[in-house]
Design a protein around this motif. Sequence first.
Motif, PDB file in Angstrom:
ATOM      1  N   ALA A 196      -5.160  23.655  -2.388  1.00  0.00           N
ATOM      2  CA  ALA A 196      -4.924  24.118  -1.016  1.00  0.00           C
ATOM      3  C   ALA A 196      -3.423  24.234  -0.755  1.00  0.00           C
ATOM      4  N   PHE A 197      -3.049  25.265  -0.021  1.00  0.00           N
ATOM      5  CA  PHE A 197      -1.639  25.465   0.316  1.00  0.00           C
ATOM      6  C   PHE A 197      -1.527  26.212   1.635  1.00  0.00           C
ATOM      7  N   HIS A 198      -0.330  26.190   2.206  1.00  0.00           N
ATOM      8  CA  HIS A 198      -0.026  26.916   3.440  1.00  0.00           C
ATOM      9  C   HIS A 198       1.049  27.933   3.121  1.00  0.00           C
ATOM     10  N   ARG A 199       0.880  29.135   3.642  1.00  0.00           N
ATOM     11  CA  ARG A 199       1.887  30.169   3.455  1.00  0.00           C
ATOM     12  C   ARG A 199       2.642  30.308   4.780  1.00  0.00           C
ATOM     13  N   VAL A 200       3.936  30.047   4.714  1.00  0.00           N
ATOM     14  CA  VAL A 200       4.804  30.163   5.881  1.00  0.00           C
ATOM     15  C   VAL A 200       5.752  31.323   5.583  1.00  0.00           C
ATOM     16  N   GLY A 201       5.363  32.499   6.062  1.00  0.00           N
ATOM     17  CA  GLY A 201       6.119  33.692   5.684  1.00  0.00           C
ATOM     18  C   GLY A 201       5.943  33.922   4.191  1.00  0.00           C
ATOM     19  N   ARG A 202       7.053  33.920   3.467  1.00  0.00           N
ATOM     20  CA  ARG A 202       7.006  34.077   2.014  1.00  0.00           C
ATOM     21  C   ARG A 202       6.989  32.735   1.292  1.00  0.00           C
ATOM     22  N   HIS A 203       7.094  31.662   2.035  1.00  0.00           N
ATOM     23  CA  HIS A 203       7.217  30.338   1.436  1.00  0.00           C
ATOM     24  C   HIS A 203       5.857  29.654   1.329  1.00  0.00           C
ATOM     25  N   LEU A 204       5.708  28.841   0.299  1.00  0.00           N
ATOM     26  CA  LEU A 204       4.495  28.054   0.114  1.00  0.00           C
ATOM     27  C   LEU A 204       4.791  26.604   0.444  1.00  0.00           C
ATOM     28  N   ARG A 205       3.849  25.960   1.123  1.00  0.00           N
ATOM     29  CA  ARG A 205       3.971  24.548   1.435  1.00  0.00           C
ATOM     30  C   ARG A 205       2.661  23.869   1.090  1.00  0.00           C
ATOM     31  N   PHE A 206       2.767  22.644   0.603  1.00  0.00           N
ATOM     32  CA  PHE A 206       1.604  21.888   0.166  1.00  0.00           C
ATOM     33  C   PHE A 206       1.555  20.571   0.926  1.00  0.00           C
ATOM     34  N   ALA A 207       0.427  20.276   1.556  1.00  0.00           N
ATOM     35  CA  ALA A 207       0.254  19.012   2.267  1.00  0.00           C
ATOM     36  C   ALA A 207      -0.008  17.918   1.233  1.00  0.00           C
ATOM     37  N   VAL A 208       0.667  16.799   1.393  1.00  0.00           N
ATOM     38  CA  VAL A 208       0.521  15.686   0.455  1.00  0.00           C
ATOM     39  C   VAL A 208      -0.929  15.204   0.428  1.00  0.00           C
ATOM     40  N   VAL A 209      -1.590  15.170   1.572  1.00  0.00           N
ATOM     41  CA  VAL A 209      -2.989  14.716   1.606  1.00  0.00           C
ATOM     42  C   VAL A 209      -3.888  15.672   0.824  1.00  0.00           C
ATOM     43  N   ASP A 210      -3.600  16.976   0.868  1.00  0.00           N
ATOM     44  CA  ASP A 210      -4.376  17.947   0.087  1.00  0.00           C
ATOM     45  C   ASP A 210      -4.146  17.756  -1.405  1.00  0.00           C
ATOM     46  N   LEU A 211      -2.907  17.479  -1.789  1.00  0.00           N
ATOM     47  CA  LEU A 211      -2.609  17.249  -3.204  1.00  0.00           C
ATOM     48  C   LEU A 211      -3.301  15.990  -3.709  1.00  0.00           C
ATOM     49  N   ASP A 212      -3.292  14.938  -2.895  1.00  0.00           N
ATOM     50  CA  ASP A 212      -3.963  13.698  -3.284  1.00  0.00           C
ATOM     51  C   ASP A 212      -5.473  13.912  -3.429  1.00  0.00           C
TER      52      ASP A 212
END
Length: 67
Positions: free
Chosen positions: A31-47
């Motif tokens: 799971a990831f979030h797209r903020v414009g062209r940037h990708l962000r990953f929630a630590v809880v999703d990674l865990d």
Amino acid sequence: MKQYLTVVETAEYLNTSERFVRRLVAERRVAFHRVGRHLRFAVVDLDAWLCGCRVEPIQHRRRRAVA
């Protein structure tokens, strides 16, 4: 600890390469979030993803000695 990580930070968190993280994104395996062209990953999703990747060890049965 940060709540959201960049690709570089995610690679460090998972102890892997940026290329592997980008492949996970391309294959939609994490799971990831797209903020414009940037990708962000929630630590809880990674865990949660890491917990789902866990492989339990095989329990070997003892064999009985044949008399």
